[in-house]
Enzyme design. Structure first.
Site, PDB file in Angstrom:
ATOM      1  CB  CYS A   7      -0.902   0.095   1.198  1.00  0.00           C
ATOM      2  SG  CYS A   7      -2.380  -1.013   1.122  1.00  0.00           S
ATOM      3  CG  ASP A  30      10.281  -9.441  -6.317  1.00  0.00           C
ATOM      4  OD1 ASP A  30       9.523 -10.013  -6.203  1.00  0.00           O
ATOM      5  OD2 ASP A  30      11.215  -9.451  -5.810  1.00  0.00           O
ATOM      6  CG  HIS A  46      -4.780  -4.350   2.063  1.00  0.00           C
ATOM      7  ND1 HIS A  46      -3.274  -4.216   2.097  1.00  0.00           N
ATOM      8  CD2 HIS A  46      -5.178  -4.978   2.942  1.00  0.00           C
ATOM      9  CE1 HIS A  46      -2.865  -5.322   2.747  1.00  0.00           C
ATOM     10  NE2 HIS A  46      -4.023  -5.912   3.438  1.00  0.00           N
ATOM     11  CG  HIS A  98      -1.140  -5.306  -1.081  1.00  0.00           C
ATOM     12  ND1 HIS A  98      -1.621  -3.836  -0.759  1.00  0.00           N
ATOM     13  CD2 HIS A  98      -1.523  -5.408  -2.370  1.00  0.00           C
ATOM     14  CE1 HIS A  98      -2.158  -3.392  -1.731  1.00  0.00           C
ATOM     15  NE2 HIS A  98      -2.073  -3.974  -2.805  1.00  0.00           N
ATOM     16  CG  HIS A 100       2.320  -9.929  -4.204  1.00  0.00           C
ATOM     17  ND1 HIS A 100       1.936  -9.983  -2.851  1.00  0.00           N
ATOM     18  CD2 HIS A 100       3.525 -10.965  -4.132  1.00  0.00           C
ATOM     19  CE1 HIS A 100       2.682 -10.820  -2.059  1.00  0.00           C
ATOM     20  NE2 HIS A 100       3.452 -11.490  -2.953  1.00  0.00           N
TER      21      HIS A 100
HETATM   22  P1  DGP Z   1       5.821 -13.384  -2.030  1.00  0.00           P
HETATM   23  O1  DGP Z   1       6.909 -14.213  -1.406  1.00  0.00           O
HETATM   24  O2  DGP Z   1       4.560 -14.061  -2.890  1.00  0.00           O
HETATM   25  O3  DGP Z   1       5.012 -12.727  -0.642  1.00  0.00           O
HETATM   26  O4  DGP Z   1       6.551 -12.254  -2.767  1.00  0.00           O
HETATM   27  C1  DGP Z   1       6.857 -11.113  -2.279  1.00  0.00           C
HETATM   28  C2  DGP Z   1       7.823 -10.383  -3.115  1.00  0.00           C
HETATM   29  O5  DGP Z   1       8.059  -8.971  -2.810  1.00  0.00           O
HETATM   30  C3  DGP Z   1       9.097 -11.077  -3.190  1.00  0.00           C
HETATM   31  O6  DGP Z   1       9.407 -11.576  -4.489  1.00  0.00           O
HETATM   32  C4  DGP Z   1      10.302  -9.801  -2.740  1.00  0.00           C
HETATM   33  C5  DGP Z   1       9.351  -8.721  -3.253  1.00  0.00           C
HETATM   34  N1  DGP Z   1       9.339  -7.512  -2.176  1.00  0.00           N
HETATM   35  C6  DGP Z   1       9.584  -7.562  -0.785  1.00  0.00           C
HETATM   36  N2  DGP Z   1       9.764  -6.142  -0.394  1.00  0.00           N
HETATM   37  C7  DGP Z   1       9.639  -5.579  -1.520  1.00  0.00           C
HETATM   38  C8  DGP Z   1      10.022  -3.994  -1.618  1.00  0.00           C
HETATM   39  O7  DGP Z   1      10.049  -3.378  -0.742  1.00  0.00           O
HETATM   40  N3  DGP Z   1      10.095  -3.653  -2.991  1.00  0.00           N
HETATM   41  C9  DGP Z   1      10.020  -4.577  -3.943  1.00  0.00           C
HETATM   42  N4  DGP Z   1       9.886  -3.946  -5.210  1.00  0.00           N
HETATM   43  N5  DGP Z   1       9.794  -5.500  -3.814  1.00  0.00           N
HETATM   44  C10 DGP Z   1       9.618  -6.274  -2.685  1.00  0.00           C
END
Ligand code: DGP
Length: 114
Positions: A7, A30, A46, A98, A100
């Site tokens: 968010c 990512d 959200h 959240h 994704h």
């Molecule tokens: P999941 O494991 O499905 O909850 O994937 C979460 C993803 O989010 C993981 O591949 C890393 C990414 N991620 C975590 N924190 C951040 C952030 O602050 N910025 C970005 N761009 N990605 C993030």
């Protein structure tokens, strides 16, 4: 959701590398890519995770998939293909509460995943 990481990214309070966005969705890279192309598509509203999705979210879900298609096209993945992933719960490794959609490509993907 003031304390939700994604968010805050959607709101621009935390930095991200944008790929594209719509009124309903936002796509950004990512921070810890698991493939040469690894983009996250999130709803601007959200929603906790895929287990919290209801029929009322139908339009949001459709727009998330359309955004993923546009990401794939913009990133040159449409012809060779790509993987779409929703992680749900601790066994999946879900770490950000959240919703994704992972859009991953640019290499051959192992199946089944590890
Ligand atoms: P999941 O494991 O499905 O909850 O994937 C979460 C993803 O989010 C993981 O591949 C890393 C990414 N991620 C975590 N924190 C951040 C952030 O602050 N910025 C970005 N761009 N990605 C993030």
């Amino acid at each position: 959701m003031n304390d939700c990481l994604f968010c805050r990214i959607v709101a621009g309070e935390l930095p991200s590398t944008p790929v594209l966005g719509t009124d309903t969705t936002y796509a950004f890279r990512d921070v810890n890519p698991g493939a040469p192309i690894h983009v996250l598509v999130v709803p601007r509203e959200h929603i906790a995770d895929a287990a919290a999705v209801t029929p009322d979210h139908g339009n949001v879900l459709a727009e998330m998939f359309q955004t993923a298609q546009q990401v794939a096209s913009a990133e040159g993945l449409s012809e060779r293909g790509y993987r779409l992933v929703f992680n749900v719960g601790p066994d999946s490794g879900n770490s950000v509460p959240h919703l994704h959609l992972h859009v991953m490509g640019g290499r051959v993907m192992a199946w089944p995943p590890g």
